[in-house]
Motif scaffolding. Structure first.
Motif, short mmCIF file in Angstrom:
data_model
loop_
_atom_site.label_atom_id
_atom_site.label_comp_id
_atom_site.label_asym_id
_atom_site.label_seq_id
_atom_site.Cartn_x
_atom_site.Cartn_y
_atom_site.Cartn_z
N LYS A 142 39.45 38.24 30.27
CA LYS A 142 40.38 39.38 30.28
C LYS A 142 41.00 39.58 28.91
N GLN A 143 41.33 38.48 28.23
CA GLN A 143 41.89 38.58 26.89
C GLN A 143 40.86 39.07 25.88
N ARG A 144 39.58 38.94 26.22
CA ARG A 144 38.52 39.45 25.36
C ARG A 144 38.14 40.88 25.71
N GLY A 145 38.91 41.51 26.60
CA GLY A 145 38.70 42.90 26.94
C GLY A 145 37.71 43.16 28.05
N ILE A 146 37.35 42.12 28.81
CA ILE A 146 36.40 42.29 29.92
C ILE A 146 37.19 42.54 31.20
N PRO A 147 36.99 43.67 31.87
CA PRO A 147 37.71 43.92 33.13
C PRO A 147 37.25 42.96 34.22
N VAL A 148 38.14 42.69 35.16
CA VAL A 148 37.84 41.74 36.24
C VAL A 148 36.57 42.14 36.98
N SER A 149 36.37 43.42 37.21
CA SER A 149 35.21 43.90 37.96
C SER A 149 33.89 43.65 37.24
N ALA A 150 33.94 43.40 35.94
CA ALA A 150 32.72 43.21 35.16
C ALA A 150 32.43 41.74 34.85
N MET A 151 33.25 40.84 35.35
CA MET A 151 33.07 39.41 35.06
C MET A 151 31.95 38.86 35.94
N VAL A 152 30.90 38.35 35.29
CA VAL A 152 29.74 37.81 36.00
C VAL A 152 29.46 36.40 35.49
N PHE A 153 29.33 35.45 36.43
CA PHE A 153 29.08 34.06 36.07
C PHE A 153 27.76 33.62 36.68
N GLY A 154 27.08 32.74 35.96
CA GLY A 154 25.83 32.18 36.45
C GLY A 154 25.85 30.67 36.32
N ALA A 155 24.74 30.02 36.67
CA ALA A 155 24.63 28.57 36.54
C ALA A 155 23.21 28.21 36.17
N THR A 156 23.07 27.19 35.33
CA THR A 156 21.75 26.72 34.93
C THR A 156 21.14 25.93 36.09
N ALA A 157 19.89 25.49 35.91
CA ALA A 157 19.22 24.70 36.94
C ALA A 157 19.97 23.38 37.20
N ALA A 158 20.65 22.87 36.16
CA ALA A 158 21.45 21.64 36.30
C ALA A 158 22.87 21.93 36.77
N LYS A 159 23.11 23.20 37.19
CA LYS A 159 24.39 23.63 37.75
C LYS A 159 25.51 23.69 36.72
N LYS A 160 25.15 23.89 35.45
CA LYS A 160 26.19 24.11 34.45
C LYS A 160 26.51 25.60 34.43
N PRO A 161 27.78 25.97 34.68
CA PRO A 161 28.12 27.39 34.72
C PRO A 161 28.12 28.03 33.35
N TYR A 162 27.85 29.32 33.32
CA TYR A 162 27.92 30.06 32.07
C TYR A 162 28.34 31.50 32.38
#
Length: 261
Positions: A57-77
């Motif tokens: 949010k502080q970087r200007g990304i609206p809440v509705s546009a926040m998308v998170f994923g995870a690697t095969a080892a379950k590390k989030p990004y």
């Protein structure tokens, strides 16, 4: 690179604050958080979710546009972000910490890791039995360095520096469980890190300490920065990259920021 660290105390975290904060995370995260039996575990996980969302949010990304994923080892990004941000979260007892940096290296999910631990002997263990319980993850050199005539307090501090630097490095690699910690050897006195008996190229390790009035925490950030050699920044160095928050103040501010559209 920056680190945000949040000190959490359950007796100061009201039910209203918890419920209001819970509304700001996605339904999947909310369901997972509600499954925790202990409220302190739920709050730590909730704070971790709010850390990433407040950063975006502080970087200007609206809440509705926040998308998170995870690697095969379950590390989030953080997904679908340009320029990318690499981040990692660690928590132990009353401390939750998030390290983040520009994701300048591909893939950005694998360029940073953080680990924090409370400096203590758990349960009813003695110092010797505690170290012996994880001794198969220490090298013979590390064993000798821990029992070289130094005080018990210094032995404990050294152990957690060794352990947190190993954890931070493997977290940055995104390898998950199963990495043989004996492949990593940290010489505290010489301030040298070896991986498979060689100095890894392109890494920076930043050590830090925090107190929550009663307890001491040690933490390490491992960051892949490119180039030759490896730099290990001592905990006594300037820490302008570290910001510590009281949990209640942080969550109240996160609620205000994330509710703004």
């Amino acid at each position: 690179m920056e680190v945000w660290a949040v000190i959490y105390k359950s007796d100061l975290f009201s039910e209203d604050l918890y419920q209001n904060a819970l509304q700001l995370v996605d339904p999947e995260s909310s369901t997972r958080i509600k499954r925790f039996y202990r409220r302190e575990d739920a709050c730590r996980t909730l704070i971790g979710r709010l850390l990433t969302r407040t950063l975006l949010k502080q970087r200007g990304i609206p809440v509705s546009a926040m998308v998170f994923g995870a690697t095969a080892a379950k590390k989030p990004y953080i997904a679908r972000l340009d320029p990318p941000i690499a981040y990692n979260i660690s928590h132990d007892n009353a401390l939750v910490a998030m390290a983040f940096a520009p994701g300048a290296h591909n893939p950005p999910a694998f360029s940073i890791g953080v680990d924090v631990m409370k400096v203590r002997i758990p349960g009813h263990e003695t110092l010797v039995s505690f170290i012996d319980s994880v001794g198969d993850q220490l090298t013979p050199f590390e064993h000798r360095s821990l029992f070289s005539g130094i005080s018990q307090d210094e032995t404990l501090r050294r152990f957690f520096w060794i352990w947190t630097i190993k954890e931070a490095y493997t977290k940055a690699l995104g390898l998950g469980l199963g990495f043989d910690f004996r492949r990593i050897e940290y010489d505290i006195e010489g301030n040298v890190l070896l991986v498979d008996k060689e100095i890894p190229e392109g890494w920076r390790f930043s050590k830090f300490v925090l107190n929550d009035e009663q307890n001491l925490y040690e933490g390490v950030v491992a960051e892949y920065v490119g180039g030759k050699g490896t730099e290990i920044i001592d905990e006594s160095a300037s820490r302008d990259w570290l910001t510590a928050y009281n949990a209640v103040e942080f969550v109240e501010e996160a609620i205000r920021e994330l509710r703004e559209r």
